[in-house]
Design a protein around this motif. Structure first.
Motif, PDB file in Angstrom:
ATOM      1  N   GLU A  50       4.876   9.884  -6.893  1.00 31.50           N
ATOM      2  CA  GLU A  50       5.995  10.051  -7.811  1.00 31.50           C
ATOM      3  C   GLU A  50       5.507  10.331  -9.230  1.00 31.50           C
ATOM      4  N   SER A  51       4.445   9.632  -9.646  1.00 30.33           N
ATOM      5  CA  SER A  51       3.880   9.875 -10.973  1.00 30.33           C
ATOM      6  C   SER A  51       3.331  11.290 -11.084  1.00 30.33           C
ATOM      7  N   GLU A  79       0.826  -1.205   0.000  1.00 29.43           N
ATOM      8  CA  GLU A  79       0.000   0.000   0.000  1.00 29.43           C
ATOM      9  C   GLU A  79       0.864   1.260   0.000  1.00 29.43           C
ATOM     10  N   ARG A  80       1.915   1.246   0.806  1.00 26.39           N
ATOM     11  CA  ARG A  80       2.787   2.418   0.866  1.00 26.39           C
ATOM     12  C   ARG A  80       3.533   2.610  -0.451  1.00 26.39           C
ATOM     13  N   GLU A  81       3.959   1.491  -1.070  1.00 22.38           N
ATOM     14  CA  GLU A  81       4.620   1.605  -2.371  1.00 22.38           C
ATOM     15  C   GLU A  81       3.655   2.143  -3.426  1.00 22.38           C
ATOM     16  N   LYS A  82       2.395   1.724  -3.336  1.00 25.49           N
ATOM     17  CA  LYS A  82       1.401   2.226  -4.279  1.00 25.49           C
ATOM     18  C   LYS A  82       1.223   3.730  -4.117  1.00 25.49           C
ATOM     19  N   VAL A  83       1.080   4.183  -2.872  1.00 25.49           N
ATOM     20  CA  VAL A  83       0.921   5.615  -2.617  1.00 25.49           C
ATOM     21  C   VAL A  83       2.167   6.384  -3.074  1.00 25.49           C
ATOM     22  N   ALA A  84       3.351   5.807  -2.791  1.00 28.00           N
ATOM     23  CA  ALA A  84       4.585   6.461  -3.213  1.00 28.00           C
ATOM     24  C   ALA A  84       4.664   6.560  -4.735  1.00 28.00           C
TER      25      ALA A  84
END
Length: 325
Positions: free
Chosen positions: A189-190, A180-185
């Protein structure tokens, strides 16, 4: 002195001292006489009958804590270990009930905690167990108060201090949180990349616009300068054609001088012979002469066409009935 008297005096002193005892603060002492409850003594110096009265036990009136570890299953079939801390104390007015009615209070409290927790947790999924741990603690306290009040115990507070799922479940939860945190990051970033691209495109567009405006202003100023130069030359008797030729030759030599001033320049201007300026001037003069001739021819042709059209319009009179049909 008689030995028997000495023994009697020592025994009497022992009995006298055995009449007194002390009770510590936040403690109650239960006195029994021949095995039967006699009285409850509180803190301070107390008196009892030796041999006849005895101290049956001491009851701690301070708040105590009992930590109970329970393993149970949630609604989504996840096994968890929970640590419930129960804070309790003996009610001073109910020391008799606490001492005589309940032999092992810790075991009794542990049994009630197990019963309540294993009744409440299976109703919840694992995530709700973490969120609603206070509700579980309140349910434990309510059940314990109802049961332990009759035994002289007051439940001060109950706390769910630890919830420990199975190790595999914790690893899975950590992976989910990490994903989840990688998705938010990645989303942030995008978005940052998009903002950078848009800002760069806007900056490039603004740069192109300003560059084009600068080139247009430069050419406009150059044209104004040429016009002013021609006007100055005309004022001293040099016609426009000769003035244009002089300006071209001057700019040509200025360009050659600018190129030669840079020692590191690899630029070669073709043609670069001494006759280049003369050839360029002759070509320009010939071009201007040809252009003037073509312009004069077009003017004469337009004039003849105009005269022909005027004559035709005069010869034709629509009101003249003598013209042949």
């Amino acid at each position: 002195m008689d030995p028997i008297l000495i023994i009697v005096l020592v025994f009497g002193l022992f009995l006298f001292l055995a009449c007194f005892f002390t009770v510590k603060q936040q403690t109650s002492v239960v006195i029994e006489r021949f095995g039967k409850f006699q009285s409850i003594r509180n803190s301070g110096l107390q008196l009892k009958i030796p041999v006849i009265d005895r101290i049956a036990g001491r009851v701690n009136l301070r708040i105590q804590q009992l930590d109970v570890i329970i393993e149970t299953q949630t609604k989504d079939n996840v096994f968890v270990k929970m640590k419930v801390s129960v804070q309790f104390k003996v009610i001073q007015e109910n020391v008799y009930e606490a001492f005589y009615k309940l032999e092992y209070p810790h075991d009794q409290i542990t049994a009630y905690v197990f019963d309540v927790v294993r009744a409440e947790v299976p109703k919840l999924i694992l995530d709700d167990v973490f969120v609603r741990k206070d509700d579980i603690a309140i349910a434990v306290k309510r059940e314990l108060n109802e049961a332990m009040m009759a035994y002289g115990y007051d439940i001060i507070n109950t706390l769910v201090t630890d919830i420990d799922p199975d190790i595999q479940v914790k690893n899975a939860m950590n992976r989910i949180n990490a994903a989840e945190r990688e998705k938010v990051a990645a989303e942030f970033e995008s978005e940052a990349q998009r903002i950078r691209i848009v800002a760069k495109a806007k900056a490039e567009a603004e740069s192109k616009r300003l560059q084009g405006q600068g080139i247009a202003d430069q050419r406009r100023e150059i044209a104004k300068g040429l016009v002013e130069s021609v006007e100055v030359l005309n004022s001293v008797g040099i016609n426009s054609q000769e003035a244009s030729s002089l300006i071209v030759v001057t700019q040509h030599y200025d360009t050659l001088q600018a190129i030669g001033a840079d020692s590191n320049s690899n630029l070669i201007l073709l043609p670069n012979s001494p006759q280049a300026a003369t050839d360029m001037l002759n070509n320009m003069v010939a071009s201007f002469a040809a252009s003037n001739q073509i312009g004069e021819q077009m003017k004469r042709q337009n004039k003849r066409l105009k005269n022909s059209d005027d004559k035709t319009s005069l010869d034709y009179n629509p009101n003249d009935t003598s013209q042949p049909e």
